[in-house]
Scaffold this motif. Structure first.
Motif, PDB file in Angstrom:
ATOM      1  N   TRP A  59       5.872   8.007   2.270  1.00 12.90           N
ATOM      2  CA  TRP A  59       5.705   9.217   3.092  1.00 12.90           C
ATOM      3  C   TRP A  59       5.032   8.838   4.405  1.00 12.90           C
ATOM      4  O   TRP A  59       4.048   8.095   4.415  1.00 12.90           O
ATOM      5  N   TYR A  63       0.135  16.195  10.082  1.00  9.06           N
ATOM      6  CA  TYR A  63      -0.399  17.551   9.910  1.00  9.06           C
ATOM      7  C   TYR A  63      -1.057  17.903  11.231  1.00  9.06           C
ATOM      8  O   TYR A  63      -1.663  17.036  11.880  1.00  9.06           O
ATOM      9  N   ILE A  90      -3.965  22.186   4.426  1.00  8.11           N
ATOM     10  CA  ILE A  90      -5.109  21.368   4.003  1.00  8.11           C
ATOM     11  C   ILE A  90      -6.331  21.777   4.829  1.00  8.11           C
ATOM     12  O   ILE A  90      -6.305  21.684   6.067  1.00  8.11           O
ATOM     13  N   GLY A  95      -9.551  16.481   0.760  1.00 15.35           N
ATOM     14  CA  GLY A  95      -8.611  15.373   0.621  1.00 15.35           C
ATOM     15  C   GLY A  95      -8.813  14.301   1.681  1.00 15.35           C
ATOM     16  O   GLY A  95      -9.783  14.335   2.446  1.00 15.35           O
ATOM     17  N   VAL A  96      -7.861  13.380   1.727  1.00 15.52           N
ATOM     18  CA  VAL A  96      -7.975  12.272   2.678  1.00 15.52           C
ATOM     19  C   VAL A  96      -7.706  12.793   4.098  1.00 15.52           C
ATOM     20  O   VAL A  96      -8.436  12.475   5.044  1.00 15.52           O
ATOM     21  N   CYS A  97      -6.677  13.651   4.222  1.00 10.33           N
ATOM     22  CA  CYS A  97      -6.332  14.180   5.552  1.00 10.33           C
ATOM     23  C   CYS A  97      -7.452  15.055   6.104  1.00 10.33           C
ATOM     24  O   CYS A  97      -7.850  14.916   7.268  1.00 10.33           O
ATOM     25  N   HIS A 118      -9.011  13.618  -3.409  1.00  7.69           N
ATOM     26  CA  HIS A 118      -7.665  13.261  -2.944  1.00  7.69           C
ATOM     27  C   HIS A 118      -6.656  14.307  -3.417  1.00  7.69           C
ATOM     28  O   HIS A 118      -6.695  14.757  -4.567  1.00  7.69           O
ATOM     29  N   ILE A 119      -5.755  14.706  -2.503  1.00  9.38           N
ATOM     30  CA  ILE A 119      -4.741  15.718  -2.847  1.00  9.38           C
ATOM     31  C   ILE A 119      -3.442  14.983  -3.185  1.00  9.38           C
ATOM     32  O   ILE A 119      -2.863  14.316  -2.309  1.00  9.38           O
ATOM     33  N   CYS A 121      -0.045  15.147  -3.382  1.00  6.38           N
ATOM     34  CA  CYS A 121       1.221  15.841  -3.071  1.00  6.38           C
ATOM     35  C   CYS A 121       2.329  15.211  -3.901  1.00  6.38           C
ATOM     36  O   CYS A 121       3.216  15.888  -4.386  1.00  6.38           O
ATOM     37  N   GLU A 128      -3.250   5.156   0.815  1.00  5.47           N
ATOM     38  CA  GLU A 128      -2.993   6.071   1.937  1.00  5.47           C
ATOM     39  C   GLU A 128      -3.793   5.634   3.151  1.00  5.47           C
ATOM     40  O   GLU A 128      -4.887   5.074   3.021  1.00  5.47           O
ATOM     41  N   ASP A 144      -0.411  10.644   8.774  1.00  9.50           N
ATOM     42  CA  ASP A 144      -0.679  10.291   7.377  1.00  9.50           C
ATOM     43  C   ASP A 144       0.444   9.400   6.828  1.00  9.50           C
ATOM     44  O   ASP A 144       1.622   9.718   7.017  1.00  9.50           O
ATOM     45  N   ASP A 146       1.619   7.300   3.155  1.00  8.63           N
ATOM     46  CA  ASP A 146       1.368   7.063   1.736  1.00  8.63           C
ATOM     47  C   ASP A 146       2.178   5.868   1.242  1.00  8.63           C
ATOM     48  O   ASP A 146       3.282   5.620   1.736  1.00  8.63           O
TER      49      ASP A 146
HETATM   50  N1  SME Z   1      -2.834  12.896  -0.007  1.00  5.84           N
HETATM   51  C1  SME Z   1      -3.180  13.705   1.127  1.00  5.84           C
HETATM   52  C2  SME Z   1      -2.352  14.941   1.199  1.00  5.84           C
HETATM   53  C3  SME Z   1      -1.159  14.839   2.055  1.00  5.84           C
HETATM   54  S1  SME Z   1       0.100  13.969   1.347  1.00  5.84           S
HETATM   55  O1  SME Z   1      -0.316  12.636   1.017  1.00  5.84           O
HETATM   56  C4  SME Z   1       1.483  13.987   2.244  1.00  5.84           C
HETATM   57  C5  SME Z   1      -4.656  14.040   1.112  1.00  5.84           C
HETATM   58  O2  SME Z   1      -5.382  13.737   0.162  1.00  5.84           O
HETATM   59  O3  SME Z   1      -5.107  14.645   2.082  1.00  5.84           O
END
Ligand code: SME
Length: 178
Positions: A59, A63, A90, A95-97, A118-119, A121, A128, A144, A146
């Motif tokens: 990915w 964002y 988000i 999360g990471v973003c 961590h999100i 998706c 990441e 972002d 992945d």
């Molecule tokens: N993993 C990300 C969310 C966005 S996706 O990876 C596309 C996060 O923890 O912010």
């Protein structure tokens, strides 16, 4: 004995990032629309990086600031990307973003399962890297990437992507985002 030949080297990747900068300058020449430029940039990064590295990058995308979110609760909304369907909203700090956005600094995460909050998706992602887009000291979005394996990204990626992020901030009109 079979020699240990890796499909790609660090210098291949460094060269890729130098070339990427020129390619992004090329596709943004005469074009300042942020949707258009982020769409083409995510395609160039995704396909280019997958061709040059043996890492399963799954990915690449952006964002951006969500204008429908109150200024007291800043949030990001999904922008142009390459890859599978992703989370749409988000909050800053999540999360990471959201952490990269809230702290205005790159998050290089070797193993996402060790990153609190961590999100996921896509459950296939294991590492990441997230680079903030900063305009006049204000975070207006993030880039972002992945990867399906741990340690998918390193400092060469971080440095190359930070150059891309810096360039794109100046190369686009951010109408609708700011
Ligand atoms: N993993 C990300 C969310 C966005 S996706 O990876 C596309 C996060 O923890 O912010």
């Amino acid at each position: 004995m079979t020699p240990n030949i890796s499909a790609s080297t660090a210098s291949d990747k460094a060269e890729f990032y130098q070339d990427l900068e020129l390619q992004i300058q090329g596709v943004t020449d005469g074009q300042r629309n942020w949707v258009t430029n982020l769409a083409n940039s995510s395609a160039l990064i995704y396909h280019g990086l997958r061709a040059v590295t043996d890492k399963p990058i799954n990915w690449v995308g952006f964002y951006v600031l969500d204008q429908s979110s109150p200024s007291t609760k800043q949030a990001l909304i999904l922008g142009p990307f390459q890859g599978k369907v992703a989370c749409t909203n988000i909050d800053f700090g999540r999360g990471v973003c959201g952490t990269a956005a809230a702290e205005a600094r790159t998050m290089l995460v070797k193993d996402v399962h060790e990153f609190p909050g961590h999100i996921a998706c896509d459950a296939a992602s294991n590492s990441e890297v997230v680079v903030p887009l900063v305009l006049d000291g204000r975070v207006i979005g993030v880039l972002d990437l992945d990867c399906e394996v741990t340690e998918g990204f390193d400092e060469v990626d971080q440095a190359g992507l930070e150059v891309v992020a810096k360039y794109l901030v100046q190369a686009c009109d951010w109408r609708g985002v700011i």
